[in-house]
Design an enzyme around this catalytic site. Structure first.
Site, PDB file in Angstrom:
ATOM      1  N   ASP A 164       6.069 -20.448 -18.027  1.00 60.71           N
ATOM      2  CA  ASP A 164       7.084 -19.443 -17.722  1.00 60.71           C
ATOM      3  C   ASP A 164       6.404 -18.078 -17.756  1.00 60.71           C
ATOM      4  OD1 ASP A 164       8.494 -21.830 -18.278  1.00 60.71           O
ATOM      5  OD2 ASP A 164      10.275 -20.703 -18.873  1.00 60.71           O
ATOM      6  N   LYS A 198      13.332 -17.458 -12.742  1.00 54.75           N
ATOM      7  CA  LYS A 198      14.062 -17.497 -14.008  1.00 54.75           C
ATOM      8  C   LYS A 198      14.649 -16.124 -14.284  1.00 54.75           C
ATOM      9  CE  LYS A 198      12.922 -18.162 -18.943  1.00 54.75           C
ATOM     10  NZ  LYS A 198      11.859 -18.623 -19.866  1.00 54.75           N
ATOM     11  N   LYS A 203      16.158 -21.125 -13.055  1.00 50.49           N
ATOM     12  CA  LYS A 203      16.341 -21.324 -14.493  1.00 50.49           C
ATOM     13  C   LYS A 203      17.113 -20.134 -15.039  1.00 50.49           C
ATOM     14  CE  LYS A 203      13.925 -21.771 -18.924  1.00 50.49           C
ATOM     15  NZ  LYS A 203      12.625 -21.986 -19.612  1.00 50.49           N
TER      16      LYS A 203
END
Length: 360
Positions: free
Chosen positions: A215, A278, A313
């Site tokens: 991430d 995300k 996400k």
């Protein structure tokens, strides 16, 4: 079944770092390579002249431009270089056009994306919401006991992954080695303004330890300043370093961006080959919102190309089962939260999760 170790050796991959040049588009490439043909004078064709999806049966149109389904074509933004070292296939992308050309691509994408957002679709919720959760613990003062507990909870609830800082990946791998639960690590967390060299170092630490998902925090101040070419160079270099089967998620920090900047970030992430976009780190302003998740899902669908579609996400502020359902209905495929246990228990008919002020 997820593997606990990548099936290639990262030591065989050449380092791709910024050079000492002041030009943000310059990157250091492996030695002993033939110089690429300079196409810096090329510019994207006018939008009216670009082929539309379905005009050609191949991946490239007659002008030699790479097609992007739903938004015409991308301009000749990069030259791809492929090589095989050891067991790792390496592709690097050298940017050959500037911020103005990116502005053109982003504007065209924005028009299509906002048409899709207006539909306000509601997506289905998986039967097992717990299976969409990245069970997360990112405090700087985390202890071995706390990280071990995180892994035990993931085993018991069947979460999608555990998500930790790079230094804790090895411990998580040892705790989860008999499961199919992969380990995710955060890169450049949480500010995103670390140097590319620093991010590459964290990628190497994480993947060598066995992380299969990364991430990565976007350098959103550069995005706000419209340094699009610099961002693309960084993201494509990270993609080359964290090659498949590693999944890459780009954390946008949506609380700091407006809708057009979110579209720009998604457009560049897609071009660089990321797997997810995300919403948030959970440490800087408001976390995920239904509106931003819906916008990001529309971006992923409009920008989809070659059978590859990024996913969304949602993270930050998801602390109850109802929050999780809202984000999934808005278009998220994965959820990042530290309240996963409470959400899973509420899903299975337990006590409703308490909405506190703390937690990712």
């Amino acid at each position: 079944m997820y593997k606990t170790q990548p099936d290639y050796d990262f030591d065989t991959q050449p380092r791709l770092l910024h050079s000492s040049s002041s030009n943000p588009n310059d990157i250091t490439l492996p030695e002993n390579k033939e110089p690429e043909r300079d196409i810096s004078s090329q510019r994207p064709a006018p939008i009216s002249e670009r082929s539309q999806p379905g005009d050609e049966s191949t991946e490239y149109n007659r002008r030699g431009e790479r097609k992007a389904s739903g938004v015409g074509t991308l301009p000749p933004a990069f030259v791809e270089r492929g090589e095989v070292r050891g067991r790792a296939e390496m592709t690097t992308r050298e940017v050959k056009f500037g911020d103005g050309e990116w502005e053109t691509v982003i504007k065209e994408a924005e028009e299509k994306i906002h048409e899709a957002v207006r539909e306000e679709r509601k997506f289905g919720v998986p039967k097992n919401v717990a299976g969409t959760i990245d069970h997360t613990f990112l405090k700087l003062d985390a202890t071995e006991q706390q990280v071990g507990k995180l892994c035990e909870e993931a085993r018991g609830k069947g979460f999608a992954t555990v998500c930790v800082r790079p230094d804790w990946v090895s411990l998580c791998i040892s705790k989860l080695h008999e499961t199919n639960i992969p380990v995710a690590a955060v890169i450049g967390f949480h500010e995103g303004t670390y140097t590319l060299e620093h991010k590459i170092s964290e990628i190497d630490t994480s993947t060598k330890a066995g992380a299969l998902e990364l991430d990565v925090v976007l350098n959103y101040p550069d995005l706000i300043a419209k340094h699009y070419a610099k961002i693309y160079t960084e993201l494509s270099t990270i993609r080359a370093r964290g090659a498949a089967p590693v999944a890459l998620k780009l954390i946008l920090e949506t609380s700091q961006l407006d809708s057009r900047q979110i579209v720009a970030a998604c457009t560049i992430a897609n071009a660089a080959g990321f797997d997810f976009v995300k919403t948030s780190t959970g440490f800087n302003g408001q976390g995920a919102t239904v509106e931003n998740v819906r916008l990001m899902r529309a971006c992923c669908e409009v920008l989809a190309e070659g059978g590859r579609t990024m996913k969304v996400k949602a993270s930050g502020g998801i602390r109850a089962f109802g929050d999780a359902v809202e984000m999934l209905e808005a278009g998220a495929s994965r959820l990042g939260c530290s309240a996963g246990v409470a959400i899973a228990e509420e899903e299975r008919g337990g006590k409703k999760a308490e909405r506190g002020n703390e937690g990712y």
